[in-house]
Enzyme design. Structure first.
Site, PDB file in Angstrom:
ATOM      1  N   SER A 118      23.630  -1.683  -7.759  1.00 34.19           N
ATOM      2  CA  SER A 118      23.530  -3.078  -7.356  1.00 34.19           C
ATOM      3  C   SER A 118      23.468  -3.996  -8.573  1.00 34.19           C
ATOM      4  CB  SER A 118      22.328  -3.242  -6.432  1.00 34.19           C
ATOM      5  OG  SER A 118      22.521  -4.372  -5.645  1.00 34.19           O
TER       6      SER A 118
ATOM      7  N   HIS B 196      22.702   0.027   1.690  1.00 33.20           N
ATOM      8  CA  HIS B 196      22.704  -0.349   0.280  1.00 33.20           C
ATOM      9  C   HIS B 196      21.624   0.454  -0.459  1.00 33.20           C
ATOM     10  CE1 HIS B 196      23.188  -3.169  -3.049  1.00 33.20           C
ATOM     11  NE2 HIS B 196      21.884  -3.356  -3.082  1.00 33.20           N
TER      12      HIS B 196
HETATM   13  C1  GTR Z   1      20.976  -8.831  -3.712  1.00 33.36           C
HETATM   14  C2  GTR Z   1      22.056  -9.500  -4.479  1.00 33.36           C
HETATM   15  C3  GTR Z   1      23.119  -8.507  -4.820  1.00 33.36           C
HETATM   16  C4  GTR Z   1      22.547  -7.230  -5.376  1.00 33.36           C
HETATM   17  C5  GTR Z   1      21.233  -6.822  -4.730  1.00 33.36           C
HETATM   18  C6  GTR Z   1      20.433  -5.728  -5.449  1.00 33.36           C
HETATM   19  O1  GTR Z   1      20.023  -9.655  -3.215  1.00 33.36           O
HETATM   20  O2  GTR Z   1      22.558 -10.529  -3.703  1.00 33.36           O
HETATM   21  O3  GTR Z   1      24.061  -9.081  -5.690  1.00 33.36           O
HETATM   22  O4  GTR Z   1      22.405  -7.290  -6.737  1.00 33.36           O
HETATM   23  O5  GTR Z   1      20.387  -7.890  -4.564  1.00 33.36           O
HETATM   24  O6  GTR Z   1      20.312  -5.721  -6.675  1.00 33.36           O
HETATM   25  O7  GTR Z   1      19.912  -4.871  -4.754  1.00 33.36           O
END
Ligand code: GTR
Length: 399
Positions: free
Chosen positions: A235, A377
């Protein structure tokens, strides 16, 4: 009241701060606007890049500058000195399977210093020097617990050691705390001129910079094969791992997991997270110039296929998760597809199909590798087991 409204509208137009949360984003493929990607193989002065020489001498440096100036900020290369201190060593860690080394990497510049705490497990059974994976950890520190009391799929150290790899981690907060005010309390203290520059270093570039300092250290550690180091991030950490590999050609492999917007996914698709939203929520991640592209993706002189291209000819693995539409799995696949022609300059044939492969149908044995894992995610044991296959395949091939 009027003044307040005008003030708000002004602020909103400057920073593009629009109340657009994850739910309001576009997740409909049919609503992706028509877009034209900037040509990775044409220089800004319209010269066509036909070989690796022009790519390396002219287009590659030009693109790197465009990314630094418009998005990530500069990546200072110089510092006055660096010191490595082994703070803990245990030759029989993991029930005797590994040697644990905790190393404090201290970098000095501008009468300031930054301390990077490296955690490193080296498999005892493997022939030395061993290849390594380095995670840029953006989650809680205990995900990389050196005592192994807590074990996390985010950094499954035993799995890597059992497969004959060294496994290392640094934490982003040592480099730039992930906070819109506190991010300056790290690498930026070494480079104060960056703070006021519109193209100055910010948090993501500070994290990538830290990964390069680990490479400086690895070059001195005879247990580690510094020519075979994979940089891994998830991420926001995956945005940093991609930038690190683009900037620092010493990384042999790049792994960018669920990195999404301003990571491995194309910005121009405007699918899931968009630049205006990322800049509003995380103003400390990217440079001031990047705010110009809020709701204005097509004005960017680059798109993320070009950042992937900067890793060529080194193998790169970009991953996604099926339920993580916010990070645009299809946009990541398309970014890889559009980097194929740079790999082709090096005679590397792509194994990517024309369209994104199905969920849990990884393309591992390739220089442009991809998967879309079933689920959320995250960075999981499934992802890591594929990274191991990917690395082993490439290292055997290049023996
Ligand atoms: C989210 C962000 C993403 C990603 C994520 C993370 O809120 O919008 O771009 O980086 O965090 O790091 O888990």
């Amino acid at each position: 009241m009027k003044r307040v409204i005008i003030g708000f509208v002004l602020m909103a137009s400057i920073y593009g701060v629009q109340a657009q949360d994850q739910k309001e984003a576009n997740y409909d493929e049919a609503k992706v606007p028509k877009y034209v990607l900037p040509d990775v193989l044409k220089t800004t002065s319209n010269v066509e890049v036909k070989n690796t020489r022009t790519w390396e001498n002219s287009r590659r440096p030009e693109l790197l500058k465009l990314f630094e100036n418009n998005i990530y900020g500069q990546m200072p290369k110089k510092y006055s000195s660096i010191k490595y201190t082994v703070t803990k060593e245990d030759a029989t860690a993991m029930n005797g399977k590994a040697k644990l080394k905790q190393v404090m990497i201290e970098v000095f510049n501008n009468n300031n210093s930054v301390r990077i705490n490296l955690i490193l497990f080296i498999p005892n059974a493997a022939n030395k020097p061993v290849p390594a994976f380095l995670l840029i950890n953006n989650r809680e520190r205990d995900n990389t617990d050196p005592t192994r009391t807590k074990k996390s799929e985010f950094w499954p150290a035993e799995m890597l050691v059992d497969s004959g790899y060294a496994i290392a981690a640094i934490h982003v907060s040592d480099l730039a705390p992930d906070d819109k005010e506190k991010y300056v309390e790290g690498v930026l203290q070494l480079y104060p001129e960056q703070l006021t520059a519109a193209n100055g270093m910010k948090a993501i570039s500070a994290w990538a910079w830290g990964a390069s300092r680990v490479m400086d250290y690895f070059a001195t550690d005879t247990d580690i094969d510094a020519k075979r180091v994979a940089v891994v991030g998830h991420s926001r950490g995956g945005k940093a791992s991609l930038l690190a590999a683009a900037e620092d050609q010493r990384f042999a492999l790049c792994i960018t997991n669920c990195s999404g917007n301003t990571g491995a996914a194309l910005a121009r698709r405007q699918f899931g997270e968009r630049i205006n939203r990322i800049n509003a929520t995380f103003p400390h991640w990217f440079n001031t110039n990047y705010k110009k592209y809020n709701n204005n993706e097509n004005a960017l002189p680059v798109d993320q296929h070009m950042l992937i291209s900067l890793v060529a000819p080194r193998p790169l693995y970009a991953t996604n998760a099926s339920k993580d539409l916010w990070a645009d799995p299809t946009g990541t696949f398309l970014a890889l597809k559009n980097a194929e022609k740079v790999y082709a300059l090096y005679g590397i044939k792509s194994n990517l199909p024309a369209n994104p492969p199905g969920v849990n149908q990884p393309i591992i044995y390739a220089s442009l590798a991809y998967h879309n894992r079933e689920g959320e995610h995250n960075l999981t044991a499934y992802d890591w087991s594929n990274f191991i296959r990917f690395a082993t395949y490439h290292y055997k091939k290049n023996k």
